[in-house]
Design an enzyme around this catalytic site. Structure first.
Site, mmCIF file in Angstrom:
data_model
loop_
_atom_site.group_PDB
_atom_site.id
_atom_site.type_symbol
_atom_site.label_atom_id
_atom_site.label_comp_id
_atom_site.label_asym_id
_atom_site.label_seq_id
_atom_site.Cartn_x
_atom_site.Cartn_y
_atom_site.Cartn_z
ATOM 1 N N ASN A 17 -2.364 26.898 -9.376
ATOM 2 C CA ASN A 17 -2.821 26.127 -8.385
ATOM 3 C C ASN A 17 -3.441 24.912 -8.880
ATOM 4 O O ASN A 17 -4.804 25.467 -8.591
ATOM 5 C CB ASN A 17 -2.792 26.464 -7.461
ATOM 6 C CG ASN A 17 -3.201 25.731 -5.795
ATOM 7 O OD1 ASN A 17 -2.957 24.242 -6.009
ATOM 8 N ND2 ASN A 17 -4.061 26.423 -5.074
ATOM 9 N N LYS A 76 -5.361 22.434 -7.455
ATOM 10 C CA LYS A 76 -5.560 21.930 -6.420
ATOM 11 C C LYS A 76 -5.829 20.110 -6.242
ATOM 12 O O LYS A 76 -5.303 20.103 -7.032
ATOM 13 C CB LYS A 76 -6.490 22.176 -6.152
ATOM 14 C CG LYS A 76 -6.647 24.483 -5.686
ATOM 15 C CD LYS A 76 -7.423 25.418 -5.399
ATOM 16 C CE LYS A 76 -7.242 26.205 -5.843
ATOM 17 N NZ LYS A 76 -8.253 27.747 -5.197
ATOM 18 N N HIS A 88 -0.090 28.453 1.238
ATOM 19 C CA HIS A 88 -1.422 28.383 0.647
ATOM 20 C C HIS A 88 -2.875 28.318 1.711
ATOM 21 O O HIS A 88 -3.025 27.481 2.675
ATOM 22 C CB HIS A 88 -1.786 27.154 -0.596
ATOM 23 C CG HIS A 88 -2.949 27.621 -1.302
ATOM 24 N ND1 HIS A 88 -4.508 27.725 -0.752
ATOM 25 C CD2 HIS A 88 -3.259 28.510 -1.999
ATOM 26 C CE1 HIS A 88 -5.582 28.040 -1.785
ATOM 27 N NE2 HIS A 88 -4.791 28.418 -3.011
ATOM 28 N N GLU A 112 -5.465 27.335 1.322
ATOM 29 C CA GLU A 112 -6.393 26.260 1.978
ATOM 30 C C GLU A 112 -5.674 25.489 2.673
ATOM 31 O O GLU A 112 -6.303 24.488 3.372
ATOM 32 C CB GLU A 112 -7.253 25.685 1.117
ATOM 33 C CG GLU A 112 -7.852 26.780 -0.516
ATOM 34 C CD GLU A 112 -8.072 26.482 -1.382
ATOM 35 O OE1 GLU A 112 -7.083 25.043 -1.958
ATOM 36 O OE2 GLU A 112 -8.392 27.118 -2.234
ATOM 37 N N GLU A 137 -2.460 36.523 -1.795
ATOM 38 C CA GLU A 137 -3.190 35.719 -1.808
ATOM 39 C C GLU A 137 -4.333 35.599 -1.214
ATOM 40 O O GLU A 137 -4.270 35.603 0.141
ATOM 41 C CB GLU A 137 -3.226 34.495 -2.036
ATOM 42 C CG GLU A 137 -2.713 34.144 -3.274
ATOM 43 C CD GLU A 137 -2.755 32.619 -4.210
ATOM 44 O OE1 GLU A 137 -2.215 32.627 -5.197
ATOM 45 O OE2 GLU A 137 -3.154 31.975 -2.938
ATOM 46 N N GLY A 156 -10.871 31.144 -5.184
ATOM 47 C CA GLY A 156 -12.358 30.731 -5.183
ATOM 48 C C GLY A 156 -13.403 31.812 -5.399
ATOM 49 O O GLY A 156 -14.872 31.001 -5.968
ATOM 50 N N SER A 170 -8.925 34.636 -7.532
ATOM 51 C CA SER A 170 -9.683 35.073 -9.090
ATOM 52 C C SER A 170 -8.977 35.493 -10.089
ATOM 53 O O SER A 170 -9.729 36.462 -11.089
ATOM 54 C CB SER A 170 -11.320 35.773 -8.361
ATOM 55 O OG SER A 170 -11.173 34.991 -7.277
HETATM 56 P P1 PGA Z 1 -8.678 30.476 -7.627
HETATM 57 O O1 PGA Z 1 -7.619 30.094 -6.604
HETATM 58 O O2 PGA Z 1 -7.928 31.678 -8.935
HETATM 59 O O3 PGA Z 1 -9.536 29.413 -8.082
HETATM 60 O O4 PGA Z 1 -9.317 32.015 -6.874
HETATM 61 C C1 PGA Z 1 -6.166 30.926 -6.829
HETATM 62 C C2 PGA Z 1 -5.726 30.024 -5.638
HETATM 63 O O5 PGA Z 1 -5.698 28.953 -5.278
HETATM 64 O O6 PGA Z 1 -4.186 30.051 -5.438
#
Ligand code: PGA
Length: 261
Positions: A9, A11, A95, A97, A165, A171, A211
């Protein structure tokens, strides 16, 4: 499951030039890896160009979002048929976000899932609890509600991946304890079996995201009920993603030896 599944992802990152350079190298390195299902979810704007670069390879290109309708006066939105027309094969749906910044709820996630399935876009649906929900002992009830509401449209013919997730792991560099990941995945698996039966459940892969790094991916991919992982921040750097892929494949091979070629 015969393949180790890795999705990304990106983003809101990278220019077109940076994206094309990244994918030229990615196709060389990982365009034809036995035992790997690599799904690159990237900004929709670049999918057409990237899909051409990935043609002939085993890499699947996906979007990070989808609009639940087909056409019409929805300024700035991008629908499943539009995505399919530029070579998009997969969509990340729900997701955290999107849920946090754009107020997407489980009902909307369910409509997006339905639209993706109707247009032959393979869905990766994200579910997971917030830190507050976990601390209040509500993780299981949140996951149960998400499975119930997001997946209402499913029939036993459908195929999808589900990404667990936990929102607080995204993040942050902080992940749940490994037994906690296993516990959440086992719970989701049981919910799917309860609602749709064992046969259907075997067609659903459960992925962990939040992460994930080359340092922890071997341990995560070795857990029971974990069929693969998603890389966010790490996937923006080809070296980090490559090391993560190697670790994921290594863990998967240890648990599922490949059949002879
Ligand atoms: P990250 O993001 O690995 O930076 O924590 C994971 C995601 O947004 O699916």
């Amino acid at each position: 499951m015969n393949n180790c599944i890795v999705f990304t992802n990106w983003k809101m990152n990278k220019t077109l030039t940076e994206t094309e350079e990244f994918f030229k190298k990615l196709v060389e390195l990982h365009g034809d890896r036995r035992g790997l299902e690599l799904i690159m979810c990237i900004p929709s704007l670049y999918i057409g160009s990237v899909a051409s670069l990935c043609r002939g390879s085993s890499i699947r290109v996906g979007s990070e979002n989808i609009y639940p309708g087909n056409w019409g006066a929805y300024t700035g939105e991008i629908s499943a048929p539009m995505l399919a027309s530029v070579g998009c094969e997969v969509a990340l749906i729900g997701h955290s976000e999107r849920r946090k910044y754009f107020h997407e709820d489980d009902e909307l996630v369910g409509r997006k899932l339905k639209s993706a399935l109707e247009h032959g876009i393979f869905p990766i649906v994200c579910i997971g609890e917030t830190r507050e929900e976990r601390d209040a002992g509500r993780m299981f009830s949140v996951l149960e509600r998400q499975v119930e509401t997001c997946f209402q449209c499913l029939t036993t013919e459908n195929r999808l991946h589900i990404a667990y997730e936990p929102r607080w792991a995204i993040g942050t560099g902080v992940i749940p304890e490994y037994p906690e990941i296993e516990e959440a995945h086992r719970f989701i698996r049981e919910e799917i079996v309860k609602r749709y039966g064992t046969a259907f459940s075997t067609n659903i892969s459960l992925l962990y995201g939040g992460s994930v790094s080359p340092e922890n991916s071997f341990a995560i991919c070795s857990l029971e009920h974990v069929d693969g992982v998603g890389y966010g921040g790490c996937s923006l750097d080809l070296d980090c993603l490559s090391r993560g892929i190697e670790e994921s494949i290594r863990a998967f091979r240890d648990n599922h030896p490949l059949p002879p070629a």
